[in-house]
Design an enzyme around this catalytic site. Structure first.
Site, mmCIF file in Angstrom:
data_model
loop_
_atom_site.group_PDB
_atom_site.id
_atom_site.type_symbol
_atom_site.label_atom_id
_atom_site.label_comp_id
_atom_site.label_asym_id
_atom_site.label_seq_id
_atom_site.Cartn_x
_atom_site.Cartn_y
_atom_site.Cartn_z
ATOM 1 N N GLY A 37 0.817 -1.218 0.000
ATOM 2 C CA GLY A 37 0.000 0.000 0.000
ATOM 3 C C GLY A 37 0.846 1.262 0.000
ATOM 4 N N LEU A 86 1.863 1.356 4.134
ATOM 5 C CA LEU A 86 2.389 0.132 4.739
ATOM 6 C C LEU A 86 2.337 -1.037 3.757
ATOM 7 C CD1 LEU A 86 0.584 0.325 8.247
ATOM 8 C CD2 LEU A 86 2.986 0.856 7.788
ATOM 9 N N ILE A 87 3.325 -1.924 3.894
ATOM 10 C CA ILE A 87 3.336 -3.174 3.121
ATOM 11 C C ILE A 87 2.866 -4.276 4.065
ATOM 12 C CG2 ILE A 87 4.815 -4.854 1.922
ATOM 13 C CD1 ILE A 87 6.705 -2.433 1.326
ATOM 14 N N LYS A 88 1.753 -4.919 3.719
ATOM 15 C CA LYS A 88 1.193 -5.956 4.577
ATOM 16 C C LYS A 88 1.468 -7.327 3.954
ATOM 17 C CE LYS A 88 -1.572 -2.963 4.100
ATOM 18 N NZ LYS A 88 -1.367 -1.533 3.618
ATOM 19 N N THR A 136 -4.573 4.769 3.843
ATOM 20 C CA THR A 136 -4.047 6.131 3.723
ATOM 21 C C THR A 136 -5.215 7.057 3.375
ATOM 22 O OG1 THR A 136 -2.038 5.113 2.868
ATOM 23 C CG2 THR A 136 -2.239 7.498 2.617
ATOM 24 N N GLU A 169 -6.585 -4.959 -6.527
ATOM 25 C CA GLU A 169 -6.622 -4.711 -5.087
ATOM 26 C C GLU A 169 -8.009 -4.932 -4.448
ATOM 27 O OE1 GLU A 169 -4.849 -0.970 -4.088
ATOM 28 O OE2 GLU A 169 -5.704 -1.015 -2.078
ATOM 29 N N GLY A 174 -6.425 7.529 7.062
ATOM 30 C CA GLY A 174 -5.290 7.456 7.986
ATOM 31 C C GLY A 174 -4.183 8.450 7.651
ATOM 32 N N SER A 215 -5.295 -0.188 8.313
ATOM 33 C CA SER A 215 -4.285 -0.043 9.377
ATOM 34 C C SER A 215 -4.545 1.143 10.295
ATOM 35 C CB SER A 215 -2.892 0.100 8.762
ATOM 36 O OG SER A 215 -2.616 -0.961 7.889
HETATM 37 P P1 ADP Z 1 -2.339 1.694 2.661
HETATM 38 O O1 ADP Z 1 -2.850 0.398 2.132
HETATM 39 O O2 ADP Z 1 -2.779 2.879 1.881
HETATM 40 O O3 ADP Z 1 -0.857 1.657 2.928
HETATM 41 P P2 ADP Z 1 -3.158 1.083 5.405
HETATM 42 O O4 ADP Z 1 -4.437 0.309 5.476
HETATM 43 O O5 ADP Z 1 -1.902 0.317 5.642
HETATM 44 O O6 ADP Z 1 -3.083 1.925 4.070
HETATM 45 O O7 ADP Z 1 -3.281 2.280 6.466
HETATM 46 C C1 ADP Z 1 -2.330 3.316 6.563
HETATM 47 C C2 ADP Z 1 -2.625 4.131 7.813
HETATM 48 O O8 ADP Z 1 -2.443 3.327 8.971
HETATM 49 C C3 ADP Z 1 -1.691 5.313 8.023
HETATM 50 O O9 ADP Z 1 -2.116 6.434 7.299
HETATM 51 C C4 ADP Z 1 -1.752 5.512 9.536
HETATM 52 O O10 ADP Z 1 -2.840 6.325 9.892
HETATM 53 C C5 ADP Z 1 -2.016 4.107 10.066
HETATM 54 N N1 ADP Z 1 -0.847 3.409 10.656
HETATM 55 C C6 ADP Z 1 -0.932 2.367 11.506
HETATM 56 N N2 ADP Z 1 0.279 1.932 11.870
HETATM 57 C C7 ADP Z 1 1.180 2.712 11.247
HETATM 58 C C8 ADP Z 1 2.598 2.755 11.216
HETATM 59 N N3 ADP Z 1 3.347 1.897 11.932
HETATM 60 N N4 ADP Z 1 3.194 3.674 10.437
HETATM 61 C C9 ADP Z 1 2.473 4.532 9.690
HETATM 62 N N5 ADP Z 1 1.133 4.544 9.680
HETATM 63 C C10 ADP Z 1 0.470 3.655 10.444
HETATM 64 MG MG MG Z 2 -4.526 -0.417 1.266
#
Ligand code: ADP
Ligand code: MG
Length: 281
Positions: free
Chosen positions: A17, A20-22, A111, A82, A133, A236
């Site tokens: 993402g 974050l990379i899940k 995000t 996605e 987020g 996240s």
């Molecule tokens: P994406 O798929 O766009 O990367 P996520 O579902 O991973 O999005 O969510 C990203 C959001 O999660 C961030 O904008 C922040 O609010 C929150 N977040 C939770 N843990 C963290 C972390 N360790 N670092 C940065 N953001 C985090």
């Molecule tokens: Mg995402």
């Protein structure tokens, strides 16, 4: 238990993402594990994965940065759209939790925030909002200088929005309002009237309130559009963030929909990717 270096995963699903990379992986005993990295640390994530896969490991990627990550890994992988991955993953996570349902609204607070109607095996994107987020982190940093997600969440949970946000009851002062008085009439709308509060905790609580209430309000409207009675929340932004969960669930229920929070919901996309390459999970 995290997957030790040298221990190979049977299959790996990755959702790369914007923030974050899940990673969701299947161990050789068939159990599933999760891991995440900052998107800014993509090389580190690639090295972690490379140390745990071999030629026999199946790999599937999704998310906006999937192509870049695949380039770093330098090997073939299944690529998934996605939204497809996310919807499949969330169904699996709901089933694991014993909260399976046929139709629901899915709100992914990443995000940004993305909203989907899910009806059995079919789903479509109804819309979203740029408030998510990323907004939480951006506004928190702009207003208080606090930049680490965990610090934002910890401080916000000690805050009080009373001098910052204008409630319906503040406007109706003593009279009976036509809608619940505890609803926010204007996020940050009381700031000028009361002189506001400069406490970081209070400002951050209001930032979480703004994001949570916006996400919940848009979701409840979208649920009406889809004819869904429950809203399933993932992303996240909810990680160790009880305050956001409380604001979102509370506002959703106040507005007449059922709110469902999914444990490990932030891994929905990664689980969906994993499901595309395993026979059974
Ligand atoms: P994406 O798929 O766009 O990367 P996520 O579902 O991973 O999005 O969510 C990203 C959001 O999660 C961030 O904008 C922040 O609010 C929150 N977040 C939770 N843990 C963290 C972390 N360790 N670092 C940065 N953001 C985090
Ligand atoms: Mg995402």
């Amino acid at each position: 238990m995290p997957l030790e270096t040298g221990t190979k995963a049977r299959s790996v699903g990755i959702d790369a993402g914007g923030t974050l990379i899940k990673i969701a992986y299947e161990r050789t005993d068939g159990t599933v594990g999760f891991h995440k990295f900052a998107a800014a640390a993509m090389e580190e994530a690639a090295a972690w994965v490379a140390a745990r896969i071999d030629a026999a490991t199946r790999l599937a990627l999704t998310g906006g940065r999937a192509a870049r990550l695949r380039g770093l890994l330098g090997r073939d992988a299944n690529h998934l759209v996605e939204f497809e991955a996310t919807c499949n993953g969330v169904r699996w996570l709901l089933r694991r939790q014993g909260a399976e349902r046929h139709s629901f609204l899915l709100t992914n607070v990443g995000t940004g925030t993305s909203i989907h109607c899910v009806d059995g095996a079919s789903h479509y994107r109804v819309g979203g909002t740029g408030v998510g987020g990323g907004t939480l982190l951006g506004l928190a940093a702009m207003t208080t200088g606090v930049t680490a997600f965990d610090d934002v969440v910890r401080l916000a949970s000690q805050g009080d929005r009373g001098d910052i946000d204008l409630l319906v009851t503040h406007i109706y002062e003593g009279a009976t309002p036509p809608i619940p008085g505890e609803l926010t009439a204007s996020n940050f709308g009381r700031w000028l009237q009361t002189g506001g509060s400069d406490r970081k905790e209070d400002v951050l609580a209001s930032v979480v309130g703004l994001v949570g209430e916006t996400v919940a309000t848009v979701s409840v409207h979208a649920a009406g559009q889809c004819g869904a009675s429950s809203v399933v929340y993932i992303g996240s932004s909810f990680i160790r963030n009880d305050l956001l969960r409380k604001v979102v669930a509370g506002y959703t229920e106040l507005r007449g929909s059922q709110a469902v929070m999914v444990p490990d919901g932030e891994y929905s996309g990664a689980v969906g990717a994993l499901l595309s390459i395993v026979d059974k999970l």
